[in-house]
Write an enzyme that holds these catalytic residues in place. Sequence first.
Site, PDB file in Angstrom:
ATOM      1  N   MET A  94       0.865  -1.035   0.013  1.00 17.09           N
ATOM      2  CA  MET A  94       0.185  -0.029   0.055  1.00 17.09           C
ATOM      3  C   MET A  94       0.886   1.246  -0.063  1.00 17.09           C
ATOM      4  O   MET A  94       1.676   1.406   0.867  1.00 17.09           O
ATOM      5  CB  MET A  94      -0.973  -0.214   1.207  1.00 17.09           C
ATOM      6  CG  MET A  94      -2.057  -1.077   1.328  1.00 17.09           C
ATOM      7  SD  MET A  94      -2.896  -0.998   2.656  1.00 17.09           S
ATOM      8  CE  MET A  94      -1.747  -1.724   4.056  1.00 17.09           C
ATOM      9  N   VAL A 152       1.644  -5.366   8.349  1.00 16.30           N
ATOM     10  CA  VAL A 152       3.192  -4.797   8.452  1.00 16.30           C
ATOM     11  C   VAL A 152       3.449  -3.588   8.183  1.00 16.30           C
ATOM     12  O   VAL A 152       2.921  -2.886   7.195  1.00 16.30           O
ATOM     13  CB  VAL A 152       3.877  -5.786   7.190  1.00 16.30           C
ATOM     14  CG1 VAL A 152       5.517  -5.539   7.379  1.00 16.30           C
ATOM     15  CG2 VAL A 152       3.640  -7.274   7.402  1.00 16.30           C
ATOM     16  N   GLY A 182       1.405   4.242   4.399  1.00 15.11           N
ATOM     17  CA  GLY A 182       2.250   3.304   3.657  1.00 15.11           C
ATOM     18  C   GLY A 182       2.500   2.081   4.376  1.00 15.11           C
ATOM     19  O   GLY A 182       3.168   1.957   5.321  1.00 15.11           O
ATOM     20  N   SER A 183       2.418   0.783   3.926  1.00 12.06           N
ATOM     21  CA  SER A 183       2.453  -0.421   4.570  1.00 12.06           C
ATOM     22  C   SER A 183       2.382  -1.431   3.566  1.00 12.06           C
ATOM     23  O   SER A 183       2.166  -1.459   2.533  1.00 12.06           O
ATOM     24  CB  SER A 183       1.568  -0.359   5.399  1.00 12.06           C
ATOM     25  OG  SER A 183       0.562  -0.049   5.471  1.00 12.06           O
ATOM     26  N   ARG A 184       2.207  -2.650   4.248  1.00  8.73           N
ATOM     27  CA  ARG A 184       1.746  -3.733   3.344  1.00  8.73           C
ATOM     28  C   ARG A 184       0.843  -4.809   4.176  1.00  8.73           C
ATOM     29  O   ARG A 184       1.027  -4.846   5.382  1.00  8.73           O
ATOM     30  CB  ARG A 184       2.848  -4.692   2.684  1.00  8.73           C
ATOM     31  CG  ARG A 184       3.713  -5.455   3.781  1.00  8.73           C
ATOM     32  CD  ARG A 184       4.784  -5.856   3.364  1.00  8.73           C
ATOM     33  NE  ARG A 184       4.905  -7.299   2.612  1.00  8.73           N
ATOM     34  CZ  ARG A 184       5.845  -7.956   2.076  1.00  8.73           C
ATOM     35  NH1 ARG A 184       7.044  -7.048   1.914  1.00  8.73           N
ATOM     36  NH2 ARG A 184       5.750  -8.994   1.736  1.00  8.73           N
TER      37      ARG A 184
END
Length: 214
Positions: A94, A152, A182-184
Site C-alpha cells: 500500500m 506490516v 504506507g505499509s503492506r
Amino acid sequence: MRFTEFPIVKEGLLLVIPLSILTIVLGFLLPVYITLLLILIDLFLVYFFRNPKRSIPDFEGSVVAPADGKVIHAGEYLEDRFLGGKTIKISIFMSIFNVHINRIPTSGRITDVFYKKGKFFSANFDKASLLNEHNALLMETENGKKVLFVQVAGLVARRIICWIKKGDAVVRGQRFGLICFGSRVDIFLPLETKIDVKIGQRVKGGETILGYLT
C-alpha cells in the site's frame, strides 16, 4: 449508520478536527502560505483516512483482498512461525495514496493475535515481513481452514491499528484495522487454494477476489 461506515475513520477524525479548528482560529493571524499549508495537510489527512464502501463478493470459498494496493508476491511460501508448513502467500503493498482500511479476507473466527515490535524497512522489501513491526491474525474459517493475515508497518508507517481480538467471529470484507501512512498486508492461505491474482495486479480491499478455498 454504524460508525465504521462513516466516510472518515475515527483515528483520522482525531487528527482532522483539531487541525481544522486550529486552521480556522489561527488562519487570520498566520502568514497566508502557512495557512494554505495547514489546509493542504488537513485535506491530505481527510483523503488518507477515507473509508469507502465496498461491494463484498458472496461466492462460496472466496477470499478477498485484505487491503488496497499492488500485489508484490503471489506463490508458495514456507510459513513456519504460525502455520508450520507450506502455504500460498500473497503480499499487497500500500502506498500512501491507497485506502488504508484493512478488511477480513474470509468468514470465520479469530483464533489468535500476535503483535511484534520491529524495524521500519520499506514495506516492499521481502525482509519487511519478518523484521518490521507487524500484527499477525490467525483465523479458522467456517470450514476449518486456517488463514493467516499480517499487518506490516513500512518505512513511513509507524502505527498499526487493529479493532478485533482473539475469539471474535468475523465476516468476509469486514473492516478490522488500518496501518498509517504506507505499509503492506501479507495473507497466507492453504496450499490447495485456487489463486486468482498475479504479481503487479492492483486490488481493492474487501472487493477483489484473491482466490478460492477448496
